[in-house]
Structure formats: structure tokens, C-alpha cells
Design an enzyme around this catalytic site. Structure first.
Site, short mmCIF file in Angstrom:
data_model
loop_
_atom_site.label_atom_id
_atom_site.label_comp_id
_atom_site.label_asym_id
_atom_site.label_seq_id
_atom_site.Cartn_x
_atom_site.Cartn_y
_atom_site.Cartn_z
N ILE A 181 12.07 -11.99 -11.34
CA ILE A 181 11.27 -11.80 -10.14
C ILE A 181 9.92 -12.46 -10.42
O ILE A 181 9.50 -12.58 -11.57
CB ILE A 181 11.12 -10.32 -9.74
CG1 ILE A 181 10.59 -9.47 -10.90
CG2 ILE A 181 12.43 -9.77 -9.23
CD1 ILE A 181 10.45 -8.00 -10.55
N ASP A 182 9.28 -12.94 -9.37
CA ASP A 182 8.05 -13.70 -9.53
C ASP A 182 6.98 -12.90 -10.28
O ASP A 182 6.99 -11.66 -10.26
CB ASP A 182 7.50 -14.13 -8.18
CG ASP A 182 8.43 -15.09 -7.46
OD1 ASP A 182 9.17 -15.81 -8.14
OD2 ASP A 182 8.41 -15.09 -6.20
N LYS A 183 6.06 -13.60 -10.88
CA LYS A 183 4.99 -12.97 -11.66
C LYS A 183 4.24 -11.92 -10.85
O LYS A 183 3.90 -10.84 -11.36
CB LYS A 183 4.02 -14.04 -12.16
CG LYS A 183 2.86 -13.51 -12.99
CD LYS A 183 2.00 -14.65 -13.51
CE LYS A 183 0.83 -14.12 -14.35
NZ LYS A 183 -0.01 -15.22 -14.89
N ARG A 206 10.90 -14.99 0.27
CA ARG A 206 9.66 -15.58 0.76
C ARG A 206 9.95 -16.77 1.67
O ARG A 206 9.32 -16.94 2.73
CB ARG A 206 8.79 -16.00 -0.42
CG ARG A 206 8.37 -14.83 -1.31
CD ARG A 206 7.84 -15.27 -2.65
NE ARG A 206 6.60 -16.03 -2.52
CZ ARG A 206 5.99 -16.62 -3.54
NH1 ARG A 206 6.51 -16.54 -4.76
NH2 ARG A 206 4.87 -17.29 -3.34
#
Length: 339
Positions: free
Chosen positions: A139-141, A253
Site C-alpha cells: 500500500i502506498d507510503k 486513486r
């Protein structure tokens, strides 16, 4: 050093060696077997075999020497983790915002891998011959929530297969600018690297072109907040639940932005900061300010469910909303609904 001995039966004759050995040694992937062959760690009877494409000989016995795992390149770091579940095979954590999963330019330290190398020290059996956790999804930072990692190679292989077959239940919560129409549905559009900006992903507008990878997101509005304009019923913002069938880079997103409901705070796909909201007064100012000032994409991996690759137990883990998203939602709830 552990050694595996595998004998070939008559029906195995002629099969490519690395494929055959990987099918018999369930704890090893074919790529790992291939690497071991090239390293000289595989012998047919007493003679080393160096060609992974070599055909299996009927009745031959193959010996695979498994070297001790070498230390991982990233350094272990004593970083506090919120552990949701852990056994000898797996660990699930609730990742905070700001923590990258893998070391990379700009984030060489302080990553989840660094933290897991310290937390799981002594219990990692070696993924691909390296003492490291097996990361099968990211998962993104700046995204928070549930993430699973493997501690053993068999668990890593099993998790990888589950993700490849999409036998994973994944639900995310997102706060969006505006809301999609309709308020629930499915986005089934492939995603590829943007041709205009190689750092971004984009929906492939012609799915028949064969470009991109299939991506499917099911969404529904849990709650809407305020209105965009006087006399309309269009929400100013919404709390969305997104369920993934696939796991492409930036999938939620990209898909939510494509249907007109980009995530609040998204620095890449949001285009504009804040929200468009009709109203006045302190509550309206507080709600719009909270959206405008939100420092990251408002996205949280709320739930992860799967069958344990080793014990076959059905597992399901949830992580509560982080404080920043909970506070954002509380502020948005105060938005006036129009006259």
C-alpha cells in the site's frame, strides 16, 4: 545446511529440471530452484547439474543443497509496529501513514521491511535464500491500514498464489471530493502507465487495445457530506467503501478520479485541493478547511481476508480509521446541506 533429495519416476522423464524440482519441493519456487541450479547447489546423483533446462532422467536422484539464509541488505530497525496477528508463518500489521513498505530512493530507512527485520529477527526462515520478510502486496507510503507479510518461503508462495488468483478479500475506505454517480457500482477498466507522466498511472480509454492490466473496483457510498451548490443534491464529499478484485498500482486513486470523485488530499490524481461546498458559517469553514488542509490521500486499507496458506484457517482482519481520517470525516459531517 539442509539438503533435499528428490527421485524421478518414469513419468517424470523429459520434464525440464527446474520445473520438476519446483513441483516436488513445495517450499521452493521455480525461480529459486533455477538460481540454485546456476549456483551449483543441485546435483544429479553425485554430479553437479548447472543447466536448469536439462531434461529429467528416469530413476535419477537429485540433491538440492539449501544454504543458510544470508543477511538481508536492509538493516533491521527497532520501529514500533501495530501487530494485528502473528504466527510462525505470517504477520499482519496496521501500517501508519508515512511508512514506505520497501526501501527505495528517498526512503532507504524507516520502512516496513526495516521494522519487520527487527521484529521478526530469528523467526525468518529465508525468502529466496535471503533472511527477509516476504512482501506480496503493497500500500502506498501515505496510505494506512492492513498489510500481510510472510515469514517463511512456503507461506510466501501460498500468499503469492492467493493474490495472483485474486482469492483475497480487500476493502478500503476513502474520502472523496464530490461523489460518483451512481453512488454505487463497479469500475472495470484497465490501468497502465500514463503516457504523459511516467510517474502516474491512468485508465486505458480503449480497453480493446490490449494496453494495460485489467483492474476491477467495486464501490459504494457509505455516507455523503454537504452539497456542492445551492439547490442541488450533489454531495460535496463522500465516504466510500472500495472493494478490490485486482490490485494494480494506485488502482483506487485512479479509478475514483476517473469517475469524478478523486480522493481528498491526493497530490497526484486530485487536481484541486479541498472541496466545492455551498454554505456559510463556522461549520462550513471548518469542513472546507479540513479538506483543503488534509496532508495525504484519504485512503485506508480497512480489511483484509484470506485463507491461511499453511493452516488453511479463514482469517479476516480489520484496522480502525486512523485519527486524521476520523477527524476529517467529523469536520465534513458539519457541512450544511443547503437551504
Amino acid at each position: 545446511m539442509e539438503t533435499l533429495s528428490i527421485r524421478a519416476a518414469a513419468e517424470d522423464a523429459g520434464i525440464r529440471l527446474d520445473t520438476f524440482l519446483a513441483s516436488k519441493a513445495e517450499q521452493l519456487s521455480r525461480s529459486r530452484v533455477k538460481a540454485l541450479i546456476l549456483e551449483g547447489a543441485v546435483a544429479q546423483d553425485d554430479e553437479a547439474v548447472l543447466d536448469p533446462r536439462r531434461s529429467v532422467a528416469e530413476g535419477a536422484t537429485y540433491h538440492i543443497r539449501l544454504p543458510e539464509p544470508v543477511p538481508a541488505t536492509p538493516e533491521p530497525e527497532d520501529i514500533a509496529l501495530e501487530v494485528l496477528f502473528e504466527d510462525e508463518h505470517l504477520i499482519l500489521i496496521n501500517k501508519p501513514s508515512g511508512m514506505a513498505v520497501h526501501p527505495a530512493p528517498g526512503s532507504w530507512n524507516g520502512t516496513l521491511v526495516n521494522a519487520l527485520l527487527h521484529h521478526c529477527r530469528g523467526s525468518l526462515s529465508g525468502i529466496g535464500g535471503v533472511e527477509r520478510p516476504g512482501i506480496v502486496h503493497r500500500i502506498d507510503k501515505l496510505t494506512t491500514g492492513v498489510l500481510v507479510a510472510a515469514k517463511t518461503e512456503p507461506a510466501h508462495l501460498g500468499l503469492s498464489e492467493l493474490f495472483q488468483k485474486h482469492d483475497i478479500e480487500r476493502k478500503y475506505l476513502a474520502v472523496t471530493r464530490g461523489a460518483p454517480r451512481p453512488l454505487s457500482g463497479t469500475v472495470d477498466l484497465p490501468i497502465a502507465r500514463s503516457t504523459g507522466d511516467r510517474k502516474k498511472m491512468a485508465v486505458v480509454r480503449n480497453p480493446e487495445s490490449g494496453v494495460g492490466r485489467n483492474a476491477v473496483t467495486h464501490y459504494r457510498a457509505i455516507e455523503t457530506f454537504g452539497v456542492r451548490d445551492k439547490g442541488t443534491a450533489l454531495p460535496a464529499a463522500a465516504l466510500m467503501e472500495c472493494q478490490l478484485e485486482t490490485g494494480r498500482t494506485h488502482q483506487i486513486r485512479v479509478h475514483m478520479a476517473h469517475i469524478g470523485a478523486p480522493l481528498i488530499g491526493d497530490p497526484v490524481y486530485g487536481r484541486h485541493k479541498g472541496i466545492s461546498s455551498y454554505g456559510h458559517g463556522e461549520a462550513h469553514i471548518a469542513g472546507t478547511k479540513a479538506a483543503r488542509k488534509f496532508p495525504r490521500q484519504a485512503l485506508h486499507a480497512a480489511m483484509l481476508g484470506f485463507v491461511h496458506p499453511i493452516t488453511k484457517e479463514a482469517l479476516r482482519f480489520e484496522a480502525p480509521l486512523p485519527n486524521d481520517m476520523a477527524e476529517l470525516i467529523a469536520a465534513l459531517r458539519q457541512l450544511p446541506m443547503g437551504d
